[in-house]
Each structure stands twice: as structure tokens, then as C-alpha cells.
Design an enzyme around this catalytic site. Structure first.
Site, PDB file in Angstrom:
ATOM      1  N   CYS A   1       0.851  -1.200   0.000  1.00  0.00           N
ATOM      2  CA  CYS A   1       0.000   0.000   0.000  1.00  0.00           C
ATOM      3  C   CYS A   1       0.887   1.251   0.000  1.00  0.00           C
ATOM      4  O   CYS A   1       1.520   1.552  -1.007  1.00  0.00           O
ATOM      5  CB  CYS A   1      -0.963  -0.047   1.186  1.00  0.00           C
ATOM      6  SG  CYS A   1      -2.392   1.058   0.993  1.00  0.00           S
TER       7      CYS A   1
ATOM      8  N   HIS B   1      -3.266  -5.818   1.057  1.00  0.00           N
ATOM      9  CA  HIS B   1      -2.583  -6.017   2.335  1.00  0.00           C
ATOM     10  C   HIS B   1      -2.511  -7.497   2.714  1.00  0.00           C
ATOM     11  O   HIS B   1      -3.408  -8.014   3.390  1.00  0.00           O
ATOM     12  CB  HIS B   1      -3.336  -5.278   3.445  1.00  0.00           C
ATOM     13  CG  HIS B   1      -3.201  -3.800   3.418  1.00  0.00           C
ATOM     14  ND1 HIS B   1      -2.236  -3.123   4.137  1.00  0.00           N
ATOM     15  CD2 HIS B   1      -3.911  -2.855   2.771  1.00  0.00           C
ATOM     16  CE1 HIS B   1      -2.360  -1.819   3.933  1.00  0.00           C
ATOM     17  NE2 HIS B   1      -3.364  -1.625   3.106  1.00  0.00           N
TER      18      HIS B   1
ATOM     19  N   GLU C   1      -0.710  -8.802   4.979  1.00  0.00           N
ATOM     20  CA  GLU C   1      -0.581  -8.921   6.435  1.00  0.00           C
ATOM     21  C   GLU C   1      -1.932  -8.875   7.142  1.00  0.00           C
ATOM     22  O   GLU C   1      -2.032  -9.184   8.330  1.00  0.00           O
ATOM     23  CB  GLU C   1       0.347  -7.822   6.983  1.00  0.00           C
ATOM     24  CG  GLU C   1      -0.257  -6.445   7.147  1.00  0.00           C
ATOM     25  CD  GLU C   1      -0.406  -5.653   5.849  1.00  0.00           C
ATOM     26  OE1 GLU C   1      -0.838  -4.486   5.909  1.00  0.00           O
ATOM     27  OE2 GLU C   1      -0.079  -6.199   4.766  1.00  0.00           O
TER      28      GLU C   1
END
Length: 229
Positions: free
Chosen positions: A89, A197, A199
Site C-alpha cells: 500500500c 494487504h 498482512e
């Protein structure tokens, strides 16, 4: 073999802890936290991660000021030595602003912040980040951005295609990115920038719309690539 990963924190980062937790979850080793003002990185790193957020408040352009921070000189030098670098990002924006990746991230085509889970298609299976995937494999990973519209000129896009440097494509483009690009690799395949994302997709949840572990494999791939090297 201990896995040494560094997570860079800029003023305005808000996914640095998420990234550190994800890396520790997969590797079993705590990530090293590095402040943007540090001139040097720890020695013998296996991965450098630039997390999401709004570095320096997104003043000027998203990632533009972070790309001039002291630590980025060390990140660029490490990348040139072949250390894998992952930018997610805002981290992707920093990588383009620093010149480690081509192109730019512009305002979303709809001029609105997009926050939802999207489906990605794996387009590259040869990099440290993608080698464990099958070509065309589908992943569900969240996005959360206002400036995620990937842009490059036609010659650059053609080169990315020809050199197999598009890592992921959107199956249903949420932001207007050229050629549905969601993630881009460096020429040596060891720097990955992606808007979604991974994560945030580390653990399954009871309800499919609230969780998933598809992002975990990106981190597992990097660790596996070190073992196989």
C-alpha cells in the site's frame, strides 16, 4: 536458520505493527523495528518491509517524502545488493517514488477511498514472493487505499508484461489500475510492491467475509526461497 526481517516505520505508518506480527507469525522470529530517521539498517537482513499507512501525512504525493527519508538510502542500497523488499500500500507508493519500482500510484478512478476484500490472480510464479503459487491461482486479500490506481506509460507496461514483472492482477479492478495491475516486481524479482494487504489476511475466521489466510503464503514463499537458495 534465524529469519531476520526489518519493518520500517514512518511518521503516519499505521500497518507497521500488523506487518511485524505477520512476519513473526510465519517465521517465529520477532521483526526488527526501524525508524525512518535511522541512517543504517541492521546487518544480514533477509527481508525489508515497508508497511501501509500515510507516511508524512501523504503531503506532496503519497510516499514522496518517505522516499527522501534517511533510511530509504539504506533500503535502496540493500535492494541493489539483492535483499528482498516488500512494500504494501503506502510502501508500494514509497517504492515507486524512490525509483525501486516503475510507475506511480494515482487517485482511485472513482475518487473514493476503497476498503474491501478483493480477489487477485497470480501472474508471476518465479519471484521469492510468488514462487509457491500456481499461475492463475486466486487469492482474497483486503485493500484500503485512496491512491491505488497504478499508472505507467504504454512502453513501461509492455516491458512489465514482456519481462514477467506483474506479480498480481485484480480480478475485479477496484481502482482503475492500468491492465488490472495489483502488484509489480523489480527487474531482478526481489522487490515487490502491492496495494492489497497480505498482512491482513493471515488467519481464517468463522465467516469467510471477515477473514482468510491467503496473504500468509506470500510471507511463507520468501522464507522458503531462503531455504532453497
Amino acid at each position: 536458520m534465524a529469519f531476520r526481517a526489518a519493518v520500517i516505520t514512518f511518521p503516519g505508518s499505521n500497518c507497521d505493527r500488523d506487518m511485524a506480527v505477520a512476519l513473526e507469525s510465519v517465521s517465529g522470529e520477532a521483526a526488527i523495528r526501524v525508524w525512518h530517521g535511522d541512517a543504517d539498517l541492521p546487518d544480514q537482513l533477509d527481508l525489508i518491509a515497508l508497511p501501509g499507512g500515510f507516511s508524512y501525512g501523504d503531503y506532496l504525493r503519497s510516499g514522496a517524502m518517505a522516499a527522501k527519508s534517511p533510511v530509504l538510502r539504506a533500503v535502496v542500497a540493500a535492494a541493489e545488493r539483492g535483499v528482498p523488499v516488500l512494500g504494501v500500500c503506502n510502501g508500494f507508493q514509497v517504492l515507486t517514488e524512490s525509483g525501486l519500482l516503475p510507475g506511480a500510484l494515482m487517485r482511485n478512478a472513482g475518487q473514493r477511498f476503497v476498503c474491501k476484500t478483493v480477489e487477485l490472480e497470480v501472474a508471476n510464479t518465479t519471484s521469492p514472493f510468488t514462487s509457491g503459487f500456481a499461475a492463475g491461482e486466486r487469492l482474497r486479500v483486503p485493500v484500503a487505499h485512496h491512491d491505488g490506481n497504478y499508472f505507467a506509460d504504454e512502453a513501461t507496461l509492455d516491458a512489465l508484461e514482456a519481462e514477467n514483472r506483474i506479480a498480481f492482477r485484480y480480478c475485479d479492478n477496484p481502482n482503475g489500475s492500468r491492465r488490472d495491475i495489483a502488484g509489480v516486481l523489480s527487474a531482478n524479482g526481489r522487490v515487490l510492491g502491492m496495494m492489497p494487504h497480505p498482512e491482513r489476511a493471515m488467519e481464517p475466521a468463522a465467516h469467510a467475509s471477515l477473514g482468510g489466510a491467503d496473504g500468509r503464503k506470500i510471507f511463507e514463499n520468501v522464507i522458503a526461497s531462503l531455504v532453497d537458495a
